[in-house]
Scaffold this active site. Structure first.
Site, PDB file in Angstrom:
ATOM      1  N   LEU A   1       0.816  -1.207   0.000  1.00 57.64           N
ATOM      2  CA  LEU A   1       0.000   0.000   0.000  1.00 57.64           C
ATOM      3  C   LEU A   1       0.859   1.271   0.000  1.00 57.64           C
ATOM      4  CD1 LEU A   1      -3.092   0.305   0.210  1.00 57.64           C
ATOM      5  CD2 LEU A   1      -2.694   0.925   2.600  1.00 57.64           C
ATOM      6  N   ASP A   2       0.477   2.246  -0.778  1.00 61.67           N
ATOM      7  CA  ASP A   2       1.115   3.583  -0.787  1.00 61.67           C
ATOM      8  C   ASP A   2       2.562   3.537  -1.227  1.00 61.67           C
ATOM      9  OD1 ASP A   2      -1.264   4.460   0.242  1.00 61.67           O
ATOM     10  OD2 ASP A   2      -0.551   4.529   2.314  1.00 61.67           O
TER      11      ASP A   2
END
Lengths: 287, 287, 287, 287
Positions: free
Chosen positions: A230-231
């Site tokens: 994620l991210d």
């Protein structure tokens, strides 16, 4: 950029070596093509060569269906990986959204105004709220609630809808659910997420709250390809805005919405115009 | 960008036509050259093609003194005007300055730190104030007072000094005297001026006062080639800063100084790295 | 902002409560003072009130040496902590620097031009390189080499020099040694550091390399008060610049130098004009 | 900024003189009011004092209908002009628009999301195109074609509709007709226009074409109060975006649309939150 005629775009990556630009230019010019846009980049660290060449199909002596086959020997000679795209192929886009609608509404309006070279074919949401605006713009809307109990099942339904609609690009327009690695693996480098911070600062949840607590003087937004981590995917575009001590978390969120809309729209356009090449965890954007 | 070896740079402009990129790329690749940077642009309005190609001299089979001669037939075939530059030729720069020293001091420090690919050979001023800092950096300083009575004579002395020092580029680092068209004609596209406003807004004198009176919310600075028409030459670089009602004219001037330093230094570097092409009254900057 | 006369500035922090603005305004107006600048802020989360009030000393009926004593009862009534500063008290500044000189040279030039309301009294460095430029500006320079073996001793010598010169503000102008918590504790909220990244992104060493590897599209610089936890102190000012895939680490460092100079100079000016209040790990900057 | 309770806002302008801040603060504090936001500014050139004071109505001992009357003696004493606004009075807004819909759609969506402290009551257009989107958001839409022959008549009809709907603020959201001085006079400082350039650069028609021809490196947008002199009214807000030689006029227009939306929305919000004071041809914006 308005084109007199339809164009083909070659996106190329290979080990850097002499003669690359000449080989590609000769392929185009030798077959009567006129280059309307060309850009290249050598990553000095990894000695990788990247190129984007766009040329007019009018007057090009190779039929469009044969261009890839005819280019293949050049690609093989230099160890190129390449993509071939045509400007009259309009991408099919799905938008995933949760509660906040500002990016969704912005993209739907851009789609209608001809500001995005794409057709928005599908809106998927874990909330029912946006059915009316999707309907106004004539885009099918599916409300797919999700919780801990049905997460796998909901993703499976989304994947089925995306596949059935032959979606080329998935846009996470403030979709606040974490997608599984399996989901992401179905659309490698074809899922664009807008993260509401200037990554890598304030990854994770509630970035505006984090920014407020840390007391930064500038906030940002980041559009990136979604990856299993994620991210952490390759960044396509970022932008920032100045803030002061006067601004509350709500004010940061309001300023952030204006950033998110613009940064996400720019990243989508770069992707759809075949201006983005990914290598490692970075992007080359031939803007 | 650090180079493994010395490079040659071709800057090309000509009518747009098929085969241009291939012809130049073949010239380089066919003689064993490795392109380290290439960028091109087609102005759709005027159908003009611009290209910047930088390639390594090491391994190139044509001796550097013969490259221009050998490229000439290609240039003739396509109606190209071209310049050929070598990275080991360090430009000779003169700085003209009046009372305000911030750009001068900044450029001298950059010169010493290796931040400018140039040698600052001369500082000319209508004031005596900056002799000490020029001397600290080992640069000859000439105080050439000017008034209505001796303007022609003072320009003649400056031209003589510039010619004697074989100056390649003249930088007007807040030189507040209007140069005659005759002076400018000696260094076409080789005089860079910093104007302390976001041109075309607030051309002419006292731009920060003008900005204050008009109540703008953003101020700027503009680096451009000097032409006979003051403040009207081709723009190379601009930048801006946000202001508020709280700021006095003095505050605008202070913020402006920070803009002027950076904008002027960037424009000089673009010019010295042969990244700027001028056509009509506009520039292509291959940054 | 140029002042007709010398001014006094009150910087106030206290629990938010009705009547604060009136009490302070009455103190000034009731004694014949004219407020030239006033700004206040309530942090809604912590219910803390902050105020900056600047007023002319000319015509003020309380002698300047008595102002603090006379204001004390008001401060006590509302639980205020306050500072009282006079515009004619010029701060004494020390600059600590390592190899890179761009911030040092910039600050020395600003000091001479009257762009900083301070006297630079001392330059300390673990390198000998900058003695000449310090000498040019007439500022004493001390070369204090440091290694693992003599770190404590070197800090002790620096502290002695700072104390002896009665330094008010210590500026870390790219000083690349980690200061001990003990050192920092001698100058709480009176050490300003420039970090060459957009904090909290890329804290720690070699931030431009980190930014290059992560592939961000924007880089930044951050000026903050030094605390025992490196790179974690209250942020005073930040700024950013756009970058592209074309830029090498060296290019990022060059762009970064331009950011660092300006961001550090702004933060120092805010501090010296008594515009900064710290609470928790954040700042209020009455710019 | 979310308020615990409803607030009143005083906007004050008067000749600068001692005791102003104390007088206003005493009026609020002496009647049990709690100031939630206060900001003031002295224009040194004209010696004019401006203040914005926002305080909670809860606990304030003067009934809201009597506040103006009770404040009048203070205003008279100091020669103040003042406005008194209440946060629960929602402004009634009309939008005038021509062909380009991007600002209209953006404002309608913001209105629905609660991003604007206003009700959009009316959309007037010289084109029929936007009736559907207005209808989607439940806002009455009037198509009022205009030509040389019926200009006066069309303006009269617009004025009648604005009056009948008791409009507080008229927004020119890319309304491409020049309004007569008579029309503007009906809503002094209550008509906000978005001009698609960085004024005063490129006033008049087709500013993106002008910017393209001049070869600027940055474009902008400007929100300002409409006055009889076109493009010359007091500026409320501006913002800019960087461009390059690669961008066509169409690209400039696309980037410009993103600027226009945000700049116009910000200016409207500042106006509706009673943060803007006009003097001469300038604004104080207590942002």
């Amino acid at each position: 950029m308005p084109h007199v005629s339809d164009t083909a775009t070659l996106l190329i990556a290979c080990p850097d070596q002499p003669g690359l630009v000449a080989a590609v230019a000769n392929f185009v010019a030798g077959n009567g093509g006129n280059i309307t846009h060309a850009d290249q980049h050598v990553d000095a660290e990894f000695a990788v060569f990247f190129q984007r060449v766009e040329f007019e199909l009018a007057g090009f002596s190779i039929p469009r269906d044969d261009i890839a086959t005819r280019f293949a020997p050049i690609a093989e000679q230099f160890g190129m990986s390449f993509q071939l795209k045509f400007s009259d192929e309009v991408a099919r886009v799905a938008i995933l959204v949760s509660k906040a609608s500002h990016c969704l509404v912005d993209l739907l309006a851009r789609g209608k105004n001809g500001e995005l070279p794409a057709r928005i074919e599908l809106v998927l949401s874990n909330h029912a709220d946006h059915a009316d605006i999707a309907s106004f713009y004539g885009v099918p809307y599916h409300h797919l609630p999700v919780g801990a109990a049905n997460k796998g099942e909901q993703e499976a339904r989304m994947l089925a809808l995306l596949a059935h609609t032959r979606i080329d690009l998935v846009v996470l327009a403030r979709y606040m659910q974490v997608l599984s690695a399996e989901f992401v693996a179905h659309y490698p480098r074809r899922i664009i997420n807008i993260h509401h911070s200037f990554l890598p600062a304030f990854s994770g949840g509630r970035p505006y709250h984090q920014a407020y607590v840390r007391g930064v003087k500038i906030i940002g937004a980041t559009a990136h390809y979604a990856t299993a981590d994620l991210d952490d995917g390759p960044i396509i575009e970022q932008d920032v805005a100045r803030i002061s001590h006067r601004e509350t978390v709500d004010d940061l969120m309001a300023k952030g919405r204006d950033l998110e809309r613009v940064v996400l729209a720019r990243a989508i356009r770069y992707h759809l115009e075949h201006r983005v090449l990914v290598y490692g965890n970075k992007t080359v954007v031939f803007a």
